[in-house]
Design a protein around this motif. Structure first.
Motif, PDB file in Angstrom:
ATOM      1  N   MET A 141     -25.902  20.972 -41.726  1.00  0.00           N
ATOM      2  CA  MET A 141     -26.333  21.362 -40.373  1.00  0.00           C
ATOM      3  C   MET A 141     -27.752  20.893 -40.103  1.00  0.00           C
ATOM      4  O   MET A 141     -28.080  20.438 -39.016  1.00  0.00           O
ATOM      5  N   THR A 142     -28.598  21.026 -41.120  1.00  0.00           N
ATOM      6  CA  THR A 142     -30.001  20.627 -40.951  1.00  0.00           C
ATOM      7  C   THR A 142     -30.109  19.116 -40.776  1.00  0.00           C
ATOM      8  O   THR A 142     -30.898  18.625 -39.964  1.00  0.00           O
ATOM      9  N   TYR A 144     -27.861  17.161 -39.444  1.00  0.00           N
ATOM     10  CA  TYR A 144     -27.453  16.858 -38.064  1.00  0.00           C
ATOM     11  C   TYR A 144     -28.566  17.214 -37.089  1.00  0.00           C
ATOM     12  O   TYR A 144     -28.801  16.510 -36.119  1.00  0.00           O
ATOM     13  N   ARG A 145     -29.236  18.315 -37.364  1.00  0.00           N
ATOM     14  CA  ARG A 145     -30.315  18.730 -36.469  1.00  0.00           C
ATOM     15  C   ARG A 145     -31.424  17.673 -36.479  1.00  0.00           C
ATOM     16  O   ARG A 145     -31.907  17.248 -35.430  1.00  0.00           O
ATOM     17  N   THR A 147     -31.206  14.521 -37.290  1.00  0.00           N
ATOM     18  CA  THR A 147     -30.756  13.276 -36.687  1.00  0.00           C
ATOM     19  C   THR A 147     -30.695  13.409 -35.165  1.00  0.00           C
ATOM     20  O   THR A 147     -30.980  12.452 -34.439  1.00  0.00           O
ATOM     21  N   THR A 148     -30.358  14.620 -34.715  1.00  0.00           N
ATOM     22  CA  THR A 148     -30.319  14.844 -33.260  1.00  0.00           C
ATOM     23  C   THR A 148     -31.717  14.675 -32.657  1.00  0.00           C
ATOM     24  O   THR A 148     -31.859  14.131 -31.565  1.00  0.00           O
TER      25      THR A 148
ATOM     26  N   PHE B  79     -33.549  21.116 -27.102  1.00  0.00           N
ATOM     27  CA  PHE B  79     -32.749  20.693 -28.252  1.00  0.00           C
ATOM     28  C   PHE B  79     -31.281  20.974 -27.992  1.00  0.00           C
ATOM     29  O   PHE B  79     -30.420  20.134 -28.249  1.00  0.00           O
ATOM     30  N   ARG B 145     -22.236  19.769 -33.550  1.00  0.00           N
ATOM     31  CA  ARG B 145     -23.397  18.874 -33.686  1.00  0.00           C
ATOM     32  C   ARG B 145     -22.946  17.446 -33.948  1.00  0.00           C
ATOM     33  O   ARG B 145     -23.508  16.495 -33.423  1.00  0.00           O
ATOM     34  N   LEU B 149     -23.623  14.303 -31.501  1.00  0.00           N
ATOM     35  CA  LEU B 149     -24.374  13.168 -32.026  1.00  0.00           C
ATOM     36  C   LEU B 149     -23.704  11.842 -31.642  1.00  0.00           C
ATOM     37  O   LEU B 149     -24.374  10.856 -31.339  1.00  0.00           O
TER      38      LEU B 149
END
Lengths: 200, 203
Positions: A141-142, A144-145, A147-148, B79, B145, B149
């Protein structure tokens, strides 16, 4: 490099993601590290593909991989894996589903892997297993965060800066074509942005 | 009539892929341990989630903006955009015991309720099924997510707009254009050009 040194690195990698409370925990994690086997990958080799039906948890000792996600018939570069990071197909390991993504070696690599069966046995039977599973999901999850964050930048230069912040060696490890795809910008735009960064 | 907190939380857990009927007692225990809901006005920052809060929050009604400090733009940026019936947390505090880099702002009037981390830990020990629900809930966030993405990697602004309209119609209908531009990672000018080119309005 000796195998003992590899196992120390794997153990260290695992211990960064699992909260160890007793010396028994240390020992349990060390025995898990020793169940990984090490192999070498050449550029273009597959870490897993769309037809893989048995997942593995990988720990990258050196080199780099790219993971591509299929969207219909088109594949999109989803993320990179590099030294001292874990890599795995979420579909295979977490959801017991067919993989929707595949991972390919970009730069010759050494990888330590443990089969999903051995991992599952550990996750179910060892006290630390539940913590490791939770940590792997949270880690993903981190990632992906992070990379987002890159993709929320509205210009190429900021995207490159954000990518470097996440992967300091991204410019040395990742071929320019893959990097442009990853950042969602054209190669021309990538080269222009890199030139601007180089010129300060 | 609006659904009660109990019904909303119950529906949330029943909607998770890992949910099975033998988890009902665990879900009931979770519901019973939620604090009373709070109402926050549009534009309010949710100070209840200030550090070092590690509680689990449920958005009963309204929409929230999850905002972070963008180090490359010297301004705070969107975000994520959170719809009703979602769980939200301070990830940095909860996962890594670090000061949170994100905060939440009410996009509309919102109703929120919390389950304290202490109660969660107690319940987890009493009902082992809760860990499965936790993992399943986390995995759903992860899938969202991954999916978003892919949209962010699209090089064409119109394709991104179409993705939000088709995949996240619940968000598309309520976001203003500034928020939509931030959500899809394009400048406001690019978004306006894309709408002008198609001759269509957002709604």
């Amino acid at each position: 490099m000796s195998y003992d040194k590899d196992y120390d690195i794997i153990h260290e990698g695992l211990s960064q993601h699992v909260q160890l409370e007793t010396s028994g925990d240390q020992e349990a994690l060390r025995s898990l590290a020793k169940r990984f086997s090490v192999r070498t990958f050449k550029e273009g080799d597959s870490l897993w593909d769309l037809s893989t039906n048995s997942g593995q948890l990988h720990f990258i000792l050196s080199g780099a991989f790219a993971e591509y996600l299929m969207d219909g018939r088109v594949s999109h570069l989803l993320r990179f894996y590099s030294k001292n990071g874990f890599a795995y197909s979420e579909d295979l390991i977490l959801y017991s589903a067919r993989p929707a993504s595949y991972a390919t070696c970009l730069v010759e690599a050494r990888v330590a892997s443990i089969p999903a069966g051995a991992l599952a046995e550990y996750l179910m039977n060892e006290e630390l297993g539940g913590k490791l599973l939770t940590s792997l999901i949270e880690l993903s999850m981190t990632e992906y965060r992070n990379t987002t964050y890159e993709m929320l930048q509205t210009n190429g230069i900021n995207r490159i800066h954000a990518a470097i912040q996440q992967f300091p060696d991204v410019l040395d490890l990742i071929p320019r074509k893959e990097l442009a795809d990853y950042l969602g910008i054209s190669r021309a735009s990538l080269f222009r942005s890199l030139k601007q960064i180089a010129n300060g | 009539m609006a659904k009660s907190l109990e019904q909303l939380v119950y529906d949330f857990f029943r909607g998770l892929p890992a949910y099975t009927t033998d988890m009902e007692d665990a879900v009931k225990a979770i519901i019973e341990n939620f604090d009373q809901p709070l109402i926050k006005k549009k534009g309010a920052i949710l100070t209840e989630l200030a550090p070092p809060n590690k509680d689990f929050w449920f958005l009963c009604d309204g929409f929230l903006k999850e905002i972070y400090k963008n180090p490359f733009m010297n301004e705070d940026a969107l975000f994520n955009f959170i719809p009703p019936a979602s769980i939200f947390v301070n990830e940095d505090s909860l996962f890594y015991n670090k000061r949170p880099q994100h905060y939440y702002k009410a996009y509309t009037d919102v109703t929120i309720a919390s389950l304290s981390n202490e109660k969660f830990q107690e319940l987890k020990n009493k009902y082992p099924a809760i860990i499965k629900l936790y993992l399943s809930g986390t995995a759903e966030i992860q899938k969202n997510r991954r999916s978003r993405l892919l949209m962010l990697r699209m090089s064409n602004t119109q394709d991104k707009i179409d993705w939000v309209r088709d995949q996240r119609g619940d968000l598309y209908k309520i976001m203003d254009r500034v928020t939509l531009a931030q959500y899809i990672g394009v400048s406001r000018a690019s978004l306006y050009r894309a709408f002008d080119k198609k001759g269509k309005s957002q709604f």
